[in-house]
Write an enzyme that holds these catalytic residues in place. Structure first.
Site, PDB file in Angstrom:
ATOM      1  N   HIS A   1       0.832  -1.219   0.000  1.00  0.00           N
ATOM      2  CA  HIS A   1       0.000   0.000   0.000  1.00  0.00           C
ATOM      3  C   HIS A   1       0.864   1.266   0.000  1.00  0.00           C
ATOM      4  O   HIS A   1       0.421   2.318   0.445  1.00  0.00           O
ATOM      5  CB  HIS A   1      -0.944   0.055   1.204  1.00  0.00           C
ATOM      6  CG  HIS A   1      -1.672  -1.230   1.455  1.00  0.00           C
ATOM      7  ND1 HIS A   1      -2.903  -1.500   0.908  1.00  0.00           N
ATOM      8  CD2 HIS A   1      -1.310  -2.325   2.163  1.00  0.00           C
ATOM      9  CE1 HIS A   1      -3.282  -2.718   1.299  1.00  0.00           C
ATOM     10  NE2 HIS A   1      -2.330  -3.242   2.053  1.00  0.00           N
TER      11      HIS A   1
ATOM     12  N   SER B   1      15.084  21.727 -15.614  1.00  0.00           N
ATOM     13  CA  SER B   1      13.922  22.583 -15.810  1.00  0.00           C
ATOM     14  C   SER B   1      14.402  23.908 -16.367  1.00  0.00           C
ATOM     15  O   SER B   1      15.474  24.390 -15.992  1.00  0.00           O
ATOM     16  CB  SER B   1      13.204  22.796 -14.481  1.00  0.00           C
ATOM     17  OG  SER B   1      12.449  23.993 -14.522  1.00  0.00           O
TER      18      SER B   1
ATOM     19  N   GLU C   1       9.318   8.740 -16.757  1.00  0.00           N
ATOM     20  CA  GLU C   1       7.922   9.153 -16.961  1.00  0.00           C
ATOM     21  C   GLU C   1       7.425   8.746 -18.343  1.00  0.00           C
ATOM     22  O   GLU C   1       6.274   8.335 -18.515  1.00  0.00           O
ATOM     23  CB  GLU C   1       7.792  10.665 -16.768  1.00  0.00           C
ATOM     24  CG  GLU C   1       8.036  11.081 -15.331  1.00  0.00           C
ATOM     25  CD  GLU C   1       8.178  12.577 -15.183  1.00  0.00           C
ATOM     26  OE1 GLU C   1       7.273  13.203 -14.622  1.00  0.00           O
ATOM     27  OE2 GLU C   1       9.198  13.143 -15.631  1.00  0.00           O
TER      28      GLU C   1
ATOM     29  N   LYS D   1      16.255  21.594 -10.407  1.00  0.00           N
ATOM     30  CA  LYS D   1      15.526  20.369 -10.770  1.00  0.00           C
ATOM     31  C   LYS D   1      16.367  19.339 -11.526  1.00  0.00           C
ATOM     32  O   LYS D   1      17.181  19.670 -12.368  1.00  0.00           O
ATOM     33  CB  LYS D   1      14.311  20.745 -11.637  1.00  0.00           C
ATOM     34  CG  LYS D   1      13.233  21.497 -10.889  1.00  0.00           C
ATOM     35  CD  LYS D   1      12.513  20.644  -9.869  1.00  0.00           C
ATOM     36  CE  LYS D   1      11.548  19.712 -10.535  1.00  0.00           C
ATOM     37  NZ  LYS D   1      10.243  20.263 -10.788  1.00  0.00           N
TER      38      LYS D   1
END
Ligand code: ARG
Length: 461
Positions: free
Chosen positions: A157, A278, A291, A284
């Protein structure tokens, strides 16, 4: 003007729109090699059984070799009016070698031709992807061997559950990918029958030798039923199913990579080569490759559902709907190859933050199960009772805002008088993982042995 390949009974040519909706050359030209291979086998067989002369076969062979060079060098002119790769190559062959070229289509139809070419293409794709999956498995197993004893929090979980090792977690993906290879191999085994010689749908009156063409193209045998052979696309659907399941695995891995390199987790760091920045936030380091692996799963699943939908209502035998089989397969194959390469690169290059993983592996009362197991083993409590006692201990520790190992023996005995100092020996993360020696468990020796077993098996291939 009417089509040269089938225009005999036509007075006029197709409208622009007819040509546009009908043509597949823009995408099926990637099968040019398979089409030439199939034609070479067909011509050799036709000559062998005496349907064409040896001279015709030699001319066809030379012509097809030259066309292969033209395509490879980029000088071949593909024509939309000629619809597909099969007619483009055949028309060019007749241009180059005349009569002999016009005899090639004896005892064959584009229906068995395309079914054969497509099987050959999918077979090559399976072989290429299989090599990539094996490479990713090797990369994972190597990193797993390296981190066989490094603890990390194991989750259910996405809540801290019990400590595992980072190596054990990586080896889980090796098992998934091994099943993916099994599905690809299974698809390949069933795919490997040759439709050539089924002709349009009914077979042919010419004395062809289907075993010969099947053998020349490295198929195991000819397909058994001509109607089935030209209307079957199971091999493409099985391939897309296998890719969809594999993509789902890669997507789960990618999702974990995204979580692991998020700032709060900081379990791993991806290399600069597999990270983007970024344009506004200078600090970043974004896991874009992960992704996109996660996102590209949509192409595989979409392709599978798309082709199932195309096929499900078609009467036997061939219908033009089936021309829509190729784009989803080509797109899914490209995406799968790219996803496998990206995962391979990320896994090879990533740095594990073993200190952070170890620290978090011990937080969240992750060794509570070890206390319960101790109560069962040493005090012979029934597991349910032990679970209840341990729950009370966790509540005490939580109240005091301390870990289980910091609870005093008095606190422990307040819940269960039989507890002795020995209980502290099971509370460390290392003791916890070392105790999981059951087959398939996370004990470092287990993990190391598994990683080595896989590395050995993969190097023997
Ligand atoms: N371009 C077609 C395809 O990809 C080839 C087969 C055409 N056969 C036919 N009877 N029109 O499916």
């Amino acid at each position: 003007h009417a089509n040269v390949q089938w225009g005999g009974r036509f007075a006029g040519g197709p409208s622009q729109i007819m040509q546009a909706i009908n043509a597949s050359i823009s995408f099926d030209k990637v099968m040019w090699k398979q089409d030439i291979e199939g034609s070479l086998a067909h011509a050799a067989m036709l000559a062998h059984v005496g349907i064409i002369s040896a001279g015709d076969e030699a001319a066809i062979r030379q012509g097809l070799a030259d066309i292969g060079q033209e395509i490879e060098s980029g000088s071949f002119v593909f024509s939309e009016a000629l619809e597909d790769i099969h007619m483009n190559i055949e028309a060019r062959l007749s241009e180059r070698v005349g009569e002999a070229g016009k005899r090639l289509h004896t005892a064959r139809s584009r229906n068995d031709q395309v079914a054969t070419d497509f099987r050959l293409w999918v077979r090559d794709a399976i072989d290429g992807l299989d090599r990539q999956v094996a490479s990713l498995m090797r990369a994972l197993a190597r990193r797993a061997e390296e981190h066989a004893a490094d603890p990390m929090p194991g989750f259910t979980h996405l809540q801290t559950a019990q400590p595992v090792t980072f190596g054990h977690h990586l080896m889980a993906y090796v098992e998934m990918l091994a099943r993916d290879r099994g599905r690809l191999a299974d698809t390949r085994r069933r795919l490997n029958e040759c439709p050539l010689g089924s002709a349009a749908l009914a077979g042919t009156s010419f004395p062809i030798d289907r075993r010969m063409t099947a053998g020349l193209l490295h198929f195991d045998r000819p397909t058994a039923n001509s109607l089935d052979a030209v209307s079957d696309r199971d091999f493409a659907l099985e391939f897309l199913s296998a890719l969809s399941i594999m993509a789902m695995h890669l997507s789960r891995m990618a999702e974990e990579i995204v979580i692991w390199c998020s700032s709060p987790f900081s379990f791993i760091r991806l290399s600069d080569a597999f990270t983007t920045g970024s344009s506004i936030m200078p600090q970043k380091r974004n896991p874009d490759a992960a992704e996109l692996v996660r996102a590209k799963t949509g192409r595989m699943t979409g392709s599978l559902v798309g082709l199932l939908t195309v096929m499900k209502g078609l009467p036997l035998a061939y219908a033009k709907d089936m021309q829509e089989d190729k784009e989803p397969v080509f797109a899914a194959t490209d995406a799968a190859a790219l996803c496998l390469a990206a995962c391979d690169g990320m896994v090879r290059d990533m740095t594990a933050n073993t200190q952070q993983m170890r620290a978090l592996a011990g937080s969240g009362y992750s060794t509570a199960t070890d206390i319960a197991d101790w109560l069962v083993r040493v005090l012979k409590l029934p597991f349910r009772t032990a679970h209840h006692v341990t729950g009370k201990l966790v509540a005490r520790a939580e109240e005091k805002n301390i870990g289980l190992a910091e609870l005093s023996i008095e606190d422990m005995r307040a819940e269960e008088p039989g507890i002795t100092e020995d209980i502290y020996s099971v509370l460390s993360v290392d003791a916890s993982i070392a105790s999981r020696t059951s087959e398939g468990g996370t004990a470092p020796d287990n993990v190391r042995a598994q990683a080595r077993r896989w590395l050995h098996a993969l190097s023997a291939e």
